[in-house]
Enzyme design. Sequence first.
Site, PDB file in Angstrom:
ATOM      1  N   HIS A  84      -8.207  -0.894  19.085  1.00 15.07           N
ATOM      2  CA  HIS A  84      -8.000   0.126  19.337  1.00 15.07           C
ATOM      3  C   HIS A  84      -9.321   0.760  18.254  1.00 15.07           C
ATOM      4  O   HIS A  84      -9.977   1.112  17.244  1.00 15.07           O
ATOM      5  CB  HIS A  84      -7.476   0.256  17.665  1.00 15.07           C
ATOM      6  CG  HIS A  84      -6.180   1.202  16.614  1.00 15.07           C
ATOM      7  ND1 HIS A  84      -6.105   2.183  17.229  1.00 15.07           N
ATOM      8  CD2 HIS A  84      -6.574   1.701  15.460  1.00 15.07           C
ATOM      9  CE1 HIS A  84      -6.069   3.456  16.567  1.00 15.07           C
ATOM     10  NE2 HIS A  84      -6.097   2.851  15.739  1.00 15.07           N
ATOM     11  N   GLY A 106       0.850  -1.320   0.097  1.00 10.61           N
ATOM     12  CA  GLY A 106       0.325  -0.065   0.448  1.00 10.61           C
ATOM     13  C   GLY A 106       1.159   1.366  -0.062  1.00 10.61           C
ATOM     14  O   GLY A 106       1.063   1.532   0.905  1.00 10.61           O
ATOM     15  N   ASP A 166      -1.746   4.457  19.722  1.00 14.04           N
ATOM     16  CA  ASP A 166      -2.674   4.879  20.890  1.00 14.04           C
ATOM     17  C   ASP A 166      -1.399   5.768  22.523  1.00 14.04           C
ATOM     18  O   ASP A 166      -1.787   7.160  22.305  1.00 14.04           O
ATOM     19  CB  ASP A 166      -3.393   4.048  21.334  1.00 14.04           C
ATOM     20  CG  ASP A 166      -4.422   3.869  19.986  1.00 14.04           C
ATOM     21  OD1 ASP A 166      -4.799   4.302  19.603  1.00 14.04           O
ATOM     22  OD2 ASP A 166      -5.155   2.413  20.294  1.00 14.04           O
TER      23      ASP A 166
END
Length: 316
Positions: free
Chosen positions: A182, A9, A155
């Site tokens: 998440h 990607g 996070d």
Amino acid sequence: MGKKVTVVGAGFYGSTTAQRLAEYNVFETVVLTDIIEGRPAGIALDISQSRPIEGFETLVVGATTGPNGEGYEAIEGSDVVVITAGLPRKPGMSRMDLLEVNAKIVRGVAENVAKYAPGAVVIVVSNPLDEMTALAQLATGFPKNRVVGQAGVLDSARFAHFVAEATGKPVGSVRTLTLGSHGDTMVPVPSRCTVDGRPLTDVLPADKVDELVKRTRNGGAEIVGLLKTGSAYYAPSAAAARMALAVATDSGAVIPSCAWVDGEYGISGVYLGVEAELGAGGVKRVVETPLTDGELAGLKEAAEAVRAKQADVANL
């Protein structure tokens, strides 16, 4: 033999991850793939031309892949594969809104990874994160320790940034931890959060800590809302790259990760945000952190929420 890492990607997340991995100068080769003709090769060429300026030797290669696995031979021999493929969120979307469309994409990628890089450790970053990690493990058929998701690093970093900002302290003096999922059932762990070694609850009032926890939980959505045309990638790519580095260098670093939990904390049979020791072969062990009763209850609640959704991905 030099280490090889693939990033699947070549969107903002993937291309930034490839750049960070190349600049570490510990990999012999970074491969960037995408379905958009020429995009990965163009980005690879651009990153490569920064080598004399930044002083790294890593070879960066781009490969366009096709719907039937064309081009995936470029990833052969990869030690680590980072999967960023999939659609990002748009304003107003939850991570779960991406489930079906990204499941098809991630399944196709995972099957090709299993075919062309059967020895790789897979780091998943596509959303919804916990479900896509479970799906990637099913689709590759890899042992569960070799498939891990990136969320806890990001996070925890968001939480640490907010704490540093609120206290006026250097970010290096702040230690934070988030576990769970998440998303909505993220479990920040205030008992493990310190500023200059002092408990966070001694430094900030409880209502302020709660406010920062809420902002951390919504950290991605806040950025999506500001950008309007995409989601975060600078901090997320830093997180994924650090995990890949720990695996490739067999560092044994303890990193909050979405890992397979089998008995730890009294929880079994689910991918969940926990602290994990990462090195060659992926997750060496899940590290059980002392938690308060409330934090443990939150983690168990997150496990059940995630378990219900992960059961669904087998059919996607």
